[in-house]
Enzyme design. Sequence first.
Site, PDB file in Angstrom:
ATOM      1  N   SER A  68       0.828  -1.207   0.000  1.00 42.21           N
ATOM      2  CA  SER A  68       0.000   0.000   0.000  1.00 42.21           C
ATOM      3  C   SER A  68       0.863   1.259   0.000  1.00 42.21           C
ATOM      4  O   SER A  68       1.982   1.272   0.513  1.00 42.21           O
ATOM      5  CB  SER A  68      -0.912   0.015   1.219  1.00 42.21           C
ATOM      6  OG  SER A  68      -1.728  -1.127   1.255  1.00 42.21           O
TER       7      SER A  68
HETATM    8  N1  SAH Z   1      -1.268  -3.629   3.361  1.00 39.20           N
HETATM    9  C1  SAH Z   1      -0.735  -4.571   2.423  1.00 39.20           C
HETATM   10  C2  SAH Z   1      -1.588  -4.491   1.165  1.00 39.20           C
HETATM   11  C3  SAH Z   1      -1.505  -5.645   0.291  1.00 39.20           C
HETATM   12  S1  SAH Z   1      -2.584  -5.591  -1.116  1.00 39.20           S
HETATM   13  C4  SAH Z   1       0.710  -4.220   2.150  1.00 39.20           C
HETATM   14  O1  SAH Z   1       1.092  -3.097   2.444  1.00 39.20           O
HETATM   15  O2  SAH Z   1       1.462  -5.065   1.647  1.00 39.20           O
HETATM   16  C5  SAH Z   1      -4.000  -6.444  -0.525  1.00 39.20           C
HETATM   17  C6  SAH Z   1      -3.821  -7.881  -0.109  1.00 39.20           C
HETATM   18  O3  SAH Z   1      -5.118  -8.409   0.172  1.00 39.20           O
HETATM   19  C7  SAH Z   1      -3.209  -8.803  -1.165  1.00 39.20           C
HETATM   20  O4  SAH Z   1      -2.052  -9.390  -0.646  1.00 39.20           O
HETATM   21  C8  SAH Z   1      -4.314  -9.852  -1.426  1.00 39.20           C
HETATM   22  O5  SAH Z   1      -3.810 -11.155  -1.653  1.00 39.20           O
HETATM   23  C9  SAH Z   1      -5.089  -9.787  -0.118  1.00 39.20           C
HETATM   24  N2  SAH Z   1      -6.468 -10.276  -0.177  1.00 39.20           N
HETATM   25  C10 SAH Z   1      -7.385 -10.130  -1.176  1.00 39.20           C
HETATM   26  N3  SAH Z   1      -8.541 -10.743  -0.848  1.00 39.20           N
HETATM   27  C11 SAH Z   1      -8.361 -11.296   0.392  1.00 39.20           C
HETATM   28  C12 SAH Z   1      -9.188 -12.064   1.274  1.00 39.20           C
HETATM   29  N4  SAH Z   1     -10.435 -12.397   0.980  1.00 39.20           N
HETATM   30  N5  SAH Z   1      -8.659 -12.447   2.459  1.00 39.20           N
HETATM   31  C13 SAH Z   1      -7.389 -12.127   2.811  1.00 39.20           C
HETATM   32  N6  SAH Z   1      -6.560 -11.404   2.013  1.00 39.20           N
HETATM   33  C14 SAH Z   1      -7.040 -10.996   0.819  1.00 39.20           C
END
Ligand code: SAH
Length: 218
Positions: A68
């Site tokens: 993010s």
């Molecule tokens: N805050 C994190 C953002 C990652 S992007 C960072 O800074 O790295 C969002 C993440 O949500 C991705 O890794 C994706 O795999 C995850 N995601 C999507 N749907 C999901 C679900 N139903 N349950 C858990 N994780 C999920």
Amino acid sequence: MTDPRGIGLTSQRARNRLVDQLRGMGIRNEVVLEVMRTTPRHLFVDEALASRAYENTALPIGFGQTISQPYIVAAMTEALYASGSLERVLEVGAGCGYQSAVLAQLSGRVFSIERIAALANKLRSRLHELRINNVRVRHGDGFLGWPEHAPFDAILVAAAPVGIPEPLLQQLALGGRLIIPVGRAGSQELRLVTRTASGFEDTVLERVSFVPLLDGVS
Ligand code: SAH
């Protein structure tokens, strides 16, 4: 925290510049700003991208996902921690674990769910390396929350569903806050929901752009 790649010192100036940008964009909470300054974001991205780690942008972390943008991490964290540190926090969509590390420094315990197994595993070892011991990582589907550890004082969701999943609302403590992007690509808004004695209060904070919250695990 340790800095295995040893580039922390040289990036001090970049980190201060990032904090200045966050202030300029409206982040006011000094505790949150200090956590943003000290959390080693370069350790959460591939080495090839480390020199860009303190830019205020999302960066790729593989599997079509992104770490993010620092501003969004700071804004979501600020909204949840307006009244100080929190005891139990649920994070959905932990990705590379950068947001998890930020939350860990402001919370008693953090419960983080990630649906991609490879990211969940990487995240566990990275937090271990950084000696962050108060985060539990689960490879699972965040739509369901983590009922065994509810109720939560705060829930942060880092991927966007089309509507707010009911289990997350049910797992909020009284007075607890949920921050979540909602909507389809191109028309998402960041919402803050507070559980009150009589129901839920819902506020729209700003327009945002997150990857979608997907069903099931991978
Ligand atoms: N805050 C994190 C953002 C990652 S992007 C960072 O800074 O790295 C969002 C993440 O949500 C991705 O890794 C994706 O795999 C995850 N995601 C999507 N749907 C999901 C679900 N139903 N349950 C858990 N994780 C999920």
